[in-house]
Enzyme design. Structure first.
Site, PDB file in Angstrom:
ATOM      1  N   THR A 199     -45.803 -70.024 -39.873  1.00  0.00           N
ATOM      2  CA  THR A 199     -45.906 -70.289 -41.308  1.00  0.00           C
ATOM      3  C   THR A 199     -45.891 -71.775 -41.621  1.00  0.00           C
ATOM      4  OG1 THR A 199     -44.956 -69.676 -43.452  1.00  0.00           O
ATOM      5  CG2 THR A 199     -43.394 -70.194 -41.710  1.00  0.00           C
ATOM      6  N   LYS A 200     -45.417 -72.597 -40.688  1.00  0.00           N
ATOM      7  CA  LYS A 200     -45.298 -74.033 -40.931  1.00  0.00           C
ATOM      8  C   LYS A 200     -46.658 -74.731 -41.015  1.00  0.00           C
ATOM      9  CE  LYS A 200     -40.764 -74.174 -41.023  1.00  0.00           C
ATOM     10  NZ  LYS A 200     -40.017 -74.508 -42.248  1.00  0.00           N
ATOM     11  N   ASP A 201     -47.731 -74.066 -40.567  1.00  0.00           N
ATOM     12  CA  ASP A 201     -49.071 -74.629 -40.771  1.00  0.00           C
ATOM     13  C   ASP A 201     -49.314 -74.918 -42.247  1.00  0.00           C
ATOM     14  OD1 ASP A 201     -49.537 -74.301 -38.088  1.00  0.00           O
ATOM     15  OD2 ASP A 201     -51.210 -72.906 -38.316  1.00  0.00           O
ATOM     16  N   THR A 230     -42.652 -76.651 -37.213  1.00  0.00           N
ATOM     17  CA  THR A 230     -43.219 -77.661 -38.108  1.00  0.00           C
ATOM     18  C   THR A 230     -43.851 -78.781 -37.301  1.00  0.00           C
ATOM     19  OG1 THR A 230     -41.576 -77.155 -39.807  1.00  0.00           O
ATOM     20  CG2 THR A 230     -42.747 -79.236 -40.019  1.00  0.00           C
TER      21      THR A 230
END
Length: 346
Positions: free
Chosen positions: A47-49, A79
């Site tokens: 999800t850090k994309d 991240t």
């Protein structure tokens, strides 16, 4: 006339629009309908994309980032990977301060993308000069032309999910979501997503997941930062020993703490029962779902969306390693049969 080739211009165009996948076997004894928002389908496998691309592009728009600059960040791994990936495409250098709690797999992945990695001791106070927060700040001060992303205290962390994850979930569920459940580390994912969904329907329940050894649950309930809550734990990317301003506690209805051991076994259970190879925090989310269910949080009409943050490949040396599980004392009479038996044919 030449036919056009249908292709993406670069890997960054694949970020977002991750699928919802129904959970079947792991939730078959629970009331309600359960779906995973599987963020491992992002090109950087987490999800850090979303925040890496959003924050960097916002910095570019504001003239903060210029060609050839250096991006600096604190990270438990995900991240950092996303920032390194975005930096490659956009032409920036990337320097990362990583907690020693991060798996070897994650650290190796960061280095493979050309990032300069500083591994900092995990079990020190946030204000210790060796903490990855302070190492990143020092590196920023020492590096000319650098930008410190500072995800724990960056409003753009929340904004990225408000503009992407929240709308995606609303559209994918046709507005029928009743519960959102997500881990809280920096708090950006749960806060931004919840803010959007609560604006659409204030009745949606937002359920946070915290770790034993972290301060978030008690702070949410009492607004007290209790140092006695802090002790070492194993789950990466979940919980905190400080209070991030990227967490909007007002949009979160409740927190549930989960243990390292139960979350580890539940991570392996997801792989074996659903065929979804996801990470340690995804196991923590499912473990919290089970515990929330025991408290009567869900009914037959509940549509529960769980955010599964990353891919299982980043935990091969941890929860998916029988040796690591044994070293932690996580195999017992109930779970030791999980161990893979490998037979070599001679």
């Amino acid at each position: 006339m030449k036919e056009q080739i249908n292709a993406y211009n670069n890997v960054l165009e694949l970020i977002g629009n991750t699928p919802l996948i129904k959970l079947n076997k792991v939730t078959q004894n629970l009331k309600g309908n359960f779906y995973a928002k599987v963020e491992a389908f992002n090109p950087g496998h987490s999800t850090k994309d979303r925040i890496a691309l959003f924050i960097i592009e916002e910095a570019e728009k504001r003239g903060i980032l210029k060609p050839g600059d250096t991006i600096i960040e604190t990270t438990s791994g995900n991240t950092g990977f996303s920032l390194a990936m975005v930096s490659i495409i956009k032409g920036y250098s990337c320097v990362l301060a990583v907690t020693s709690k991060s798996s070897k797999d994650k650290i190796d992945m960061l280095r493979s993308l050309g990032a300069k990695v500083y591994v900092c001791p995990a079990h020190v106070a946030a204000d210790d000069e060796r903490s990855y927060y302070n190492v990143a700040k020092r590196l920023h001060n020492e590096t000319k032309g650098s930008v410190y992303i500072n995800q724990y205290f960056n409003q753009l962390n929340i904004d990225a999910h408000y503009k992407t994850t929240g709308p995606e979930i609303w559209e994918q569920t046709n507005g029928k979501i009743t519960h959102l459940i997500a881990c809280s580390g920096t708090g950006g994912t749960i806060s931004g997503t919840a803010k959007y969904l609560k604006e659409k329907n204030p009745a949606i329940r937002v359920l946070g997941v915290d770790a034993f050894g972290s301060v978030l649950k008690k702070y949410h309930e009492t607004k007290e930062f209790d140092l006695k809550e802090i002790y070492p734990y194993r789950i990466e990317g979940l919980g905190k020993n400080l209070i991030p301003t990227a967490t909007d506690f007002d949009v979160i209805d409740k927190f549930m703490k989960v243990s390292d051991e139960e979350s580890a076994h539940t991570t392996r259970e997801i792989a074996k029962k659903e065929g979804l190879f996801v990470g340690y925090t995804s196991g923590a989310v499912l473990q919290a779902i089970k515990q929330y269910a025991q408290e009567g949080e869900f009914n037959e009409n509940s549509n529960v969306i769980a955010i599964f943050p990353d891919h299982g490949s980043r935990y091969m040396s941890k929860v998916f390693s029988d040796d690591w599980m044994n070293e932690q004392g996580f195999f017992d009479s109930l779970n030791e049969e999980e161990a893979q038996k490998i037979e070599f044919i001679k």
